[in-house]
Design a protein around this motif. Structure first.
Motif, PDB file in Angstrom:
ATOM      1  N   SER A  77      -8.172  66.406   1.507  1.00 19.39           N
ATOM      2  CA  SER A  77      -7.617  65.103   1.864  1.00 19.39           C
ATOM      3  C   SER A  77      -7.413  64.265   0.624  1.00 19.39           C
ATOM      4  O   SER A  77      -6.395  63.585   0.453  1.00 19.39           O
TER       5      SER A  77
ATOM      6  N   VAL B 184      -4.301  65.355  -1.183  1.00 20.68           N
ATOM      7  CA  VAL B 184      -3.088  64.870  -0.527  1.00 20.68           C
ATOM      8  C   VAL B 184      -2.842  63.405  -0.872  1.00 20.68           C
ATOM      9  O   VAL B 184      -1.751  62.998  -1.249  1.00 20.68           O
ATOM     10  N   PHE B 185      -3.872  62.584  -0.776  1.00 26.29           N
ATOM     11  CA  PHE B 185      -3.691  61.157  -0.990  1.00 26.29           C
ATOM     12  C   PHE B 185      -3.482  60.823  -2.463  1.00 26.29           C
ATOM     13  O   PHE B 185      -3.004  59.763  -2.794  1.00 26.29           O
TER      14      PHE B 185
ATOM     15  N   LYS C 262      -4.090  53.589  -1.308  1.00 24.73           N
ATOM     16  CA  LYS C 262      -3.491  54.613  -0.451  1.00 24.73           C
ATOM     17  C   LYS C 262      -4.553  55.389   0.320  1.00 24.73           C
ATOM     18  O   LYS C 262      -4.412  55.657   1.513  1.00 24.73           O
ATOM     19  N   SER C 263      -5.635  55.722  -0.370  1.00 21.77           N
ATOM     20  CA  SER C 263      -6.724  56.457   0.281  1.00 21.77           C
ATOM     21  C   SER C 263      -7.426  55.591   1.325  1.00 21.77           C
ATOM     22  O   SER C 263      -7.760  56.071   2.413  1.00 21.77           O
TER      23      SER C 263
ATOM     24  N   ASP D 121       4.425  60.543  -4.515  1.00 20.13           N
ATOM     25  CA  ASP D 121       5.711  60.896  -3.919  1.00 20.13           C
ATOM     26  C   ASP D 121       6.636  59.682  -4.040  1.00 20.13           C
ATOM     27  O   ASP D 121       6.277  58.675  -4.651  1.00 20.13           O
TER      28      ASP D 121
ATOM     29  N   LYS E 132      -5.408  55.528   4.349  1.00 16.09           N
ATOM     30  CA  LYS E 132      -5.031  56.869   4.805  1.00 16.09           C
ATOM     31  C   LYS E 132      -3.515  56.983   5.016  1.00 16.09           C
ATOM     32  O   LYS E 132      -3.029  57.389   6.072  1.00 16.09           O
ATOM     33  N   ILE E 133      -2.800  56.625   3.971  1.00 17.83           N
ATOM     34  CA  ILE E 133      -1.340  56.586   4.035  1.00 17.83           C
ATOM     35  C   ILE E 133      -0.770  57.938   3.641  1.00 17.83           C
ATOM     36  O   ILE E 133      -1.074  58.469   2.578  1.00 17.83           O
ATOM     37  N   GLN E 134       0.058  58.497   4.500  1.00 13.82           N
ATOM     38  CA  GLN E 134       0.720  59.762   4.233  1.00 13.82           C
ATOM     39  C   GLN E 134       2.149  59.498   3.757  1.00 13.82           C
ATOM     40  O   GLN E 134       2.943  58.878   4.470  1.00 13.82           O
ATOM     41  N   THR E 135       2.472  59.967   2.569  1.00 13.72           N
ATOM     42  CA  THR E 135       3.820  59.793   2.029  1.00 13.72           C
ATOM     43  C   THR E 135       4.464  61.114   1.651  1.00 13.72           C
ATOM     44  O   THR E 135       5.672  61.154   1.403  1.00 13.72           O
ATOM     45  N   GLN E 136       3.688  62.168   1.606  1.00 13.21           N
ATOM     46  CA  GLN E 136       4.171  63.441   1.090  1.00 13.21           C
ATOM     47  C   GLN E 136       5.333  63.971   1.928  1.00 13.21           C
ATOM     48  O   GLN E 136       5.257  64.077   3.145  1.00 13.21           O
TER      49      GLN E 136
ATOM     50  N   ASP F 118       5.397  56.293  -3.156  1.00 11.58           N
ATOM     51  CA  ASP F 118       4.247  55.873  -3.949  1.00 11.58           C
ATOM     52  C   ASP F 118       4.657  55.190  -5.241  1.00 11.58           C
ATOM     53  O   ASP F 118       3.819  54.608  -5.933  1.00 11.58           O
TER      54      ASP F 118
END
Length: 380
Positions: A14, A17-18, A145-146, A22, A149-153, A25
């Motif tokens: 995790s 990923v964070f 971002k962590s 990307d 829990k932001i997903q940008t990928q 970001d």
């Protein structure tokens, strides 16, 4: 024991990923607020550790953004609608890097049905960071971002997912604005550029200013060596170019000076000329070929609508071959353009909104991919 190993594995993955950078970001598009005087959006007099973001008094040195509003009305309506970070802004040459955080401003206004929209004019403010500051900024953004829990990928550039649901009431937005105020302010403000709206909404003028001892000084625009440049397009409806001009127009091979004058003349014939201009459009959109220090304002802003017109109307030119040979490519990111109305030849917005619609140029998407690559390499 096995459960513990699984937990450690998940936490580790995790964090990876964070931590990855990307498109979203490095380039952050804000939500349109529910009120044109939203206190949840950064404004000119927002103040942090480095002072006020952009003194309202500077507007007296910049041409009025519109002919409708007074300077005071414009100052009150301006909000930060996008933020970009860059570890290597080319100044004065591509070999000379400046670490920056940049803010894009547009005036908010009330549109149809009392919905908030923007005026098609903007300011762009540039803030210089040293190496330590930039590393701290990267760390703060990664922690932010962590935390949320932001997903940008793998996502295309768009309204940032951290606040796409809650808009300007988002807690993530409030904390992000706090990070911006930590690193941007009058103390490290070094440049301001302006795109102003004139005519009946069919004329745009560009100027740039350096900040010297608390005052704005005009900059010369690359390729034309002038202090200002104008683009006109009187097309109605805005699905073509009519009575268009770039003044002054740049000279040389990588130009698009012809198709934007009166596109109706180019519905047939002129194959070699249009192929040459289409190649120029792709090259202008490629940050490996051109940057803000070696291309003029209008060519950069108009390349996308001009390219879209050729792609829609001149399929006989061998467009796929030109795109394959001259367009920017980067398989690590989603380079698709999510903007509304890509065929509108009067949308020359680089990163922000046109009325209430997202408007992002391919040039900004490509630049964001290059910045993300740089940051990912820095963290290896």
């Amino acid at each position: 024991m096995r459960s513990l190993l699984v937990l450690v594995f998940l936490v580790f993955n995790s964090s990876v990923v964070f931590a990855a950078w990307d498109l979203n970001d490095v380039s952050y598009l804000m939500p349109l607020p529910t009120s044109i005087y939203s206190d949840h959006m950064l404004h000119l007099e927002s103040t942090g550790a480095r002072g006020v973001l952009l003194p309202a008094k500077f507007l007296s040195s910049i041409p009025p953004l519109t002919v409708i509003n007074t300077q005071d009305e414009t100052a009150k309506a301006l909000r930060v609608i996008a933020v970009r970070i860059d570890p290597c802004f080319p100044l004065p040459t591509p070999q000379s890097c400046q670490r920056q955080i940049r803010l894009i401003w547009q005036p908010l206004e009330v549109g149809p049905r009392n919905r908030v929209q923007v005026t098609d004019a903007s300011l762009h403010s540039f803030y210089l960071l040293n190496e330590t500051d930039f590393k701290n900024l990267m760390n703060d953004l990664s922690a932010w971002k962590s935390k949320f829990k932001i997903q940008t990928q793998g996502l295309p550039l768009q309204i940032h997912p951290a606040w796409s649901r809650d808009g300007d009431n988002s807690v993530a937005l409030a904390e992000f604005n706090g990070i911006v105020l930590k690193y941007a302010g009058l103390q490290n403000l070094m440049r301001v550029t302006a795109m102003v709206l004139r005519g009946t909404g069919d004329m745009w003028a560009f100027q740039g200013f350096t900040v010297n001892q608390g005052k704005l000084e005009l900059m010369r625009i690359p390729r034309i060596d002038r202090f200002a440049q104008v683009f006109v397009n009187q097309a109605m409806p805005s699905d073509h170019f009519e009575n268009g001009q770039i003044n002054p127009a740049p000279a040389g091979d990588d130009t698009l000076n012809n198709v934007i004058t009166d596109s109706g003349k180019f519905n047939s014939g002129f194959e070699d000329l249009l192929r040459k201009e289409l190649r120029a459009m792709y090259r202008i959109e490629d940050p490996k070929s051109f940057n803000p220090e070696n291309t003029d304002c209008v060519s950069c802003h108009v390349s996308q609508p001009a390219r879209q017109w050729i792609m829609a109307n001149r399929t006989d030119l061998g467009i796929d071959n030109i795109r394959q040979n001259f367009s920017y490519k980067n398989a690590r990111y989603n380079l698709s353009n999510q903007s509304a109305n890509l065929g509108n030849t009067q949308i020359i917005r680089a990163f922000g909104y046109f009325n209430s619609d997202v408007a992002i140029s391919q040039r900004v998407i490509n630049e964001s991919a290059e910045v993300a690559d740089s940051l990912n390499l820095m963290q290896q």
